[in-house]
Design a protein around this motif. Structure first.
Motif, PDB file in Angstrom:
ATOM      1  N   GLY A 132       0.804  -1.202   0.000  1.00 29.45           N
ATOM      2  CA  GLY A 132       0.000   0.000   0.000  1.00 29.45           C
ATOM      3  C   GLY A 132       0.841   1.257   0.000  1.00 29.45           C
ATOM      4  N   HIS A 133       0.281   2.312  -0.585  1.00 25.70           N
ATOM      5  CA  HIS A 133       0.943   3.620  -0.639  1.00 25.70           C
ATOM      6  C   HIS A 133      -0.147   4.677  -0.633  1.00 25.70           C
ATOM      7  CE1 HIS A 133       2.745   7.177  -2.582  1.00 25.70           C
ATOM      8  NE2 HIS A 133       3.902   6.739  -2.129  1.00 25.70           N
ATOM      9  N   SER A 134       0.082   5.768   0.084  1.00 27.94           N
ATOM     10  CA  SER A 134      -0.908   6.840   0.099  1.00 27.94           C
ATOM     11  C   SER A 134      -0.231   8.176   0.369  1.00 27.94           C
ATOM     12  CB  SER A 134      -1.972   6.593   1.167  1.00 27.94           C
ATOM     13  OG  SER A 134      -2.977   7.606   1.130  1.00 27.94           O
ATOM     14  N   ILE A 135      -0.704   9.196  -0.329  1.00 28.32           N
ATOM     15  CA  ILE A 135      -0.298  10.580  -0.114  1.00 28.32           C
ATOM     16  C   ILE A 135      -1.449  11.308   0.562  1.00 28.32           C
ATOM     17  CG2 ILE A 135       0.358  12.745  -1.256  1.00 28.32           C
ATOM     18  CD1 ILE A 135       1.443  10.916  -3.566  1.00 28.32           C
ATOM     19  N   PHE A 136      -1.144  12.102   1.571  1.00 30.70           N
ATOM     20  CA  PHE A 136      -2.151  12.846   2.322  1.00 30.70           C
ATOM     21  C   PHE A 136      -1.954  14.339   2.055  1.00 30.70           C
ATOM     22  CE2 PHE A 136      -1.114   8.912   4.441  1.00 30.70           C
ATOM     23  CZ  PHE A 136      -2.357   8.336   4.653  1.00 30.70           C
ATOM     24  N   THR A 137      -3.052  15.045   1.765  1.00 29.79           N
ATOM     25  CA  THR A 137      -2.965  16.441   1.362  1.00 29.79           C
ATOM     26  C   THR A 137      -3.776  17.333   2.298  1.00 29.79           C
ATOM     27  OG1 THR A 137      -4.835  16.179  -0.171  1.00 29.79           O
ATOM     28  CG2 THR A 137      -2.621  15.828  -1.059  1.00 29.79           C
ATOM     29  N   GLU A 138      -3.364  18.597   2.330  1.00 29.39           N
ATOM     30  CA  GLU A 138      -4.075  19.596   3.129  1.00 29.39           C
ATOM     31  C   GLU A 138      -5.442  19.896   2.512  1.00 29.39           C
ATOM     32  OE1 GLU A 138      -3.111  20.761   5.913  1.00 29.39           O
ATOM     33  OE2 GLU A 138      -0.919  20.643   6.012  1.00 29.39           O
ATOM     34  N   THR A 139      -6.457  19.956   3.342  1.00 29.03           N
ATOM     35  CA  THR A 139      -7.801  20.294   2.872  1.00 29.03           C
ATOM     36  C   THR A 139      -7.812  21.712   2.309  1.00 29.03           C
ATOM     37  OG1 THR A 139      -8.792  18.857   4.530  1.00 29.03           O
ATOM     38  CG2 THR A 139     -10.219  20.512   3.534  1.00 29.03           C
ATOM     39  N   GLY A 140      -8.336  21.863   1.109  1.00 28.36           N
ATOM     40  CA  GLY A 140      -8.471  23.181   0.512  1.00 28.36           C
ATOM     41  C   GLY A 140      -7.337  23.557  -0.415  1.00 28.36           C
ATOM     42  N   THR A 141      -6.119  23.062  -0.156  1.00 30.90           N
ATOM     43  CA  THR A 141      -4.975  23.436  -0.998  1.00 30.90           C
ATOM     44  C   THR A 141      -4.420  22.259  -1.798  1.00 30.90           C
ATOM     45  OG1 THR A 141      -3.294  22.980   0.710  1.00 30.90           O
ATOM     46  CG2 THR A 141      -4.333  25.162   0.718  1.00 30.90           C
ATOM     47  N   ASP A 142      -4.772  21.041  -1.393  1.00 32.84           N
ATOM     48  CA  ASP A 142      -4.258  19.825  -2.035  1.00 32.84           C
ATOM     49  C   ASP A 142      -2.744  19.694  -1.920  1.00 32.84           C
ATOM     50  OD1 ASP A 142      -6.870  19.253  -2.835  1.00 32.84           O
ATOM     51  OD2 ASP A 142      -6.620  20.365  -4.710  1.00 32.84           O
ATOM     52  N   THR A 143      -2.144  20.406  -0.970  1.00 30.23           N
ATOM     53  CA  THR A 143      -0.699  20.329  -0.771  1.00 30.23           C
ATOM     54  C   THR A 143      -0.342  19.074   0.015  1.00 30.23           C
ATOM     55  OG1 THR A 143      -0.545  22.731  -0.726  1.00 30.23           O
ATOM     56  CG2 THR A 143       1.321  21.508   0.180  1.00 30.23           C
ATOM     57  N   PRO A 144       0.531  18.208  -0.502  1.00 31.26           N
ATOM     58  CA  PRO A 144       0.918  17.014   0.254  1.00 31.26           C
ATOM     59  C   PRO A 144       1.667  17.380   1.529  1.00 31.26           C
ATOM     60  CG  PRO A 144       1.479  16.787  -2.070  1.00 31.26           C
ATOM     61  CD  PRO A 144       1.117  18.225  -1.853  1.00 31.26           C
ATOM     62  N   PHE A 145       1.283  16.743   2.637  1.00 34.10           N
ATOM     63  CA  PHE A 145       1.979  16.974   3.899  1.00 34.10           C
ATOM     64  C   PHE A 145       2.450  15.676   4.549  1.00 34.10           C
ATOM     65  CE2 PHE A 145      -2.323  16.163   5.331  1.00 34.10           C
ATOM     66  CZ  PHE A 145      -2.170  15.491   6.531  1.00 34.10           C
ATOM     67  N   ALA A 146       2.030  14.524   4.025  1.00 31.46           N
ATOM     68  CA  ALA A 146       2.448  13.244   4.597  1.00 31.46           C
ATOM     69  C   ALA A 146       2.313  12.163   3.534  1.00 31.46           C
ATOM     70  CB  ALA A 146       1.610  12.890   5.823  1.00 31.46           C
ATOM     71  N   VAL A 147       3.056  11.072   3.746  1.00 30.89           N
ATOM     72  CA  VAL A 147       3.007   9.930   2.840  1.00 30.89           C
ATOM     73  C   VAL A 147       3.304   8.673   3.640  1.00 30.89           C
ATOM     74  CG1 VAL A 147       5.448  10.179   2.189  1.00 30.89           C
ATOM     75  CG2 VAL A 147       3.894   8.952   0.677  1.00 30.89           C
ATOM     76  N   LEU A 148       2.698   7.573   3.250  1.00 29.82           N
ATOM     77  CA  LEU A 148       3.043   6.285   3.850  1.00 29.82           C
ATOM     78  C   LEU A 148       3.193   5.239   2.763  1.00 29.82           C
ATOM     79  CD1 LEU A 148       0.625   3.905   3.928  1.00 29.82           C
ATOM     80  CD2 LEU A 148      -0.328   5.403   5.661  1.00 29.82           C
ATOM     81  N   GLU A 149       4.029   4.263   3.069  1.00 29.21           N
ATOM     82  CA  GLU A 149       4.158   3.081   2.225  1.00 29.21           C
ATOM     83  C   GLU A 149       4.395   1.892   3.140  1.00 29.21           C
ATOM     84  OE1 GLU A 149       6.517   1.363  -1.715  1.00 29.21           O
ATOM     85  OE2 GLU A 149       7.121   3.284  -0.823  1.00 29.21           O
ATOM     86  N   GLY A 150       3.781   0.768   2.803  1.00 29.32           N
ATOM     87  CA  GLY A 150       3.933  -0.420   3.626  1.00 29.32           C
ATOM     88  C   GLY A 150       3.673  -1.674   2.830  1.00 29.32           C
ATOM     89  N   ALA A 151       4.053  -2.802   3.415  1.00 32.60           N
ATOM     90  CA  ALA A 151       3.816  -4.091   2.765  1.00 32.60           C
ATOM     91  C   ALA A 151       3.827  -5.191   3.812  1.00 32.60           C
ATOM     92  CB  ALA A 151       4.877  -4.368   1.704  1.00 32.60           C
ATOM     93  N   SER A 152       3.048  -6.232   3.546  1.00 27.73           N
ATOM     94  CA  SER A 152       3.095  -7.491   4.284  1.00 27.73           C
ATOM     95  C   SER A 152       3.165  -8.597   3.239  1.00 27.73           C
ATOM     96  CB  SER A 152       1.850  -7.699   5.150  1.00 27.73           C
ATOM     97  OG  SER A 152       1.753  -6.724   6.166  1.00 27.73           O
ATOM     98  N   GLY A 153       4.199  -9.424   3.306  1.00 28.61           N
ATOM     99  CA  GLY A 153       4.346 -10.441   2.277  1.00 28.61           C
ATOM    100  C   GLY A 153       5.154 -11.630   2.753  1.00 28.61           C
ATOM    101  N   ARG A 154       5.141 -12.651   1.925  1.00 29.65           N
ATOM    102  CA  ARG A 154       5.916 -13.848   2.186  1.00 29.65           C
ATOM    103  C   ARG A 154       7.071 -13.926   1.195  1.00 29.65           C
ATOM    104  NH1 ARG A 154       2.489 -16.663   5.644  1.00 29.65           N
ATOM    105  NH2 ARG A 154       0.262 -16.232   5.313  1.00 29.65           N
ATOM    106  N   THR A 155       8.151 -14.591   1.597  1.00 32.35           N
ATOM    107  CA  THR A 155       9.277 -14.821   0.710  1.00 32.35           C
ATOM    108  C   THR A 155       9.678 -16.281   0.810  1.00 32.35           C
ATOM    109  OG1 THR A 155      11.456 -13.968   0.030  1.00 32.35           O
ATOM    110  CG2 THR A 155      11.083 -14.256   2.390  1.00 32.35           C
TER     111      THR A 155
END
Length: 337
Positions: free
Chosen positions: A190-213
């Motif tokens: 998963g990946h997501s960008i979070f933006t400020e309400t009203g300006t659409d300016t990015p202020f945070a981001v996350l990336e993560g994974a759960s998997g097998r190898t």
């Protein structure tokens, strides 16, 4: 590692290898997104293919395309500025500050063309890796590696889907790169960008994974990792073999993950609508084909309790990229490509 180093090709002739470079762009105001990918697929049996992929998402309307060509006819060329990629009708140029892509793909029912550019956002958009540097560079574990040269970008350009033009100016995006001897046996990413309400300016981001190898003839338990950037702060949960500190749960179409680490604790929840996904057949060099259940408009929420500082929550109702890799297609997700 700088972005151009993260994007450098890892192909070594003569072995099993899968490698992809991909771009995602999301409309900050609607459940619309586009996903573009170039893939190398080689095998010890002599397989040598390149693939051009594109997926488009518009509410409940989705479509995806894939074109195969012989690898010698494709271009994956590293140069002083970065990398030039050409797979049939797809072009992708990656530099130290961003890149661009152009292409046209079609099938019996639908066609798409695009011309876009993306530029990294300062601080949030600096190269990111879920894996600790020792695992990324010095070991063969896990079997599939991933980096994100540009986790947050601003996008300009346009695409045309069956005669309808989308203006991509002001969209948010990212660019990633992964490689390995095969796709993971199972994962959620998963990946997501979070933006400020009203300006659409990015202020945070996350990336993560759960998997097998794969561990020899066996398959590992689910191993998880998560990185969250908020402003100039980064919270890492990347001790992937520390199973006592992670609680992943893959229950399609939802992925939840609880992590504890040196930076505190985090609880992540991502959920996709199967009607807003596509199913992509991901070939492996020496194993059976896997199927990627792919959303670019998933709902995301995460709660973070840092060791130092106040707890905070991030939410995006439709801006998350969420993928599940499974051994068989799921009938609720169409089309299958």
């Amino acid at each position: 590692m700088i972005a151009t180093e993260q994007n450098a090709p890892r192909l070594r002739p003569g072995g099993d290898h899968v490698e992809s470079w991909f771009i995602r762009a999301n409309d900050p105001h609607a459940a619309r997104a586009v996903w573009i990918k170039a893939t190398i697929l080689t095998g010890r049996d002599g397989t040598a293919l390149a693939q051009a992929w594109c997926g488009v998402f518009d509410g409940d309307s989705t479509h995806a395309w894939c074109t195969d060509i012989d690898l010698p006819a494709a271009c994956f060329e590293q140069n002083a500025l970065g990398q030039d990629i050409a797979v049939g009708p797809l072009r992708m140029r990656l530099t130290g500050r961003g890149g661009d892509s152009q292409g046209t793909l079609k099938d019996d029912t639908s066609a798409i063309s695009w011309d876009l550019e993306f530029t990294k956002v300062p601080v949030l958009g600096e190269p990111l890796s879920l894996l600790p540097s020792d695992l990324l560079l010095r070991t063969g574990f896990p079997k599939n590696k991933l980096v994100t040269p540009f986790p947050v970008t601003t996008v300009t350009g346009h695409l045309d889907w069956d005669g309808e033009r989308w203006d991509l100016h002001g969209w948010n995006g990212m660019q990633g790169h992964n490689w390995g001897a095969e796709h993971s046996p199972e994962y959620a990413w998963g990946h997501s960008i979070f933006t400020e309400t009203g300006t659409d300016t990015p202020f945070a981001v996350l990336e993560g994974a759960s998997g097998r190898t794969r561990l020899g003839a066996k398959v590992s338990p689910l191993l998880s990792m998560l990185v969250i950037r908020r402003g100039d702060q980064e919270y890492r949960f990347d001790r992937i073999a520390d199973l006592w500190r992670q609680r992943p749960h893959l229950d399609f179409p939802e992925w939840t993950l609880r992590m504890r680490g040196r930076d505190g604790s985090a609880e992540l929840r991502m959920r996709a609508d199967p009607a807003r996904m596509v199913c992509l057949a991901y070939r492996n060099p020496a194993r059976a084909t896997s199927y990627c259940l792919n959303s670019k408009t998933a709902a995301v929420s995460v709660h973070v309790a840092p060791v130092n500082g106040n707890a905070f929550a991030l939410r995006s109702p439709l801006g998350g990229a969420l993928e599940f890799l499974v051994p068989q297609p799921v009938p609720a997700v169409q089309p299958i490509v």
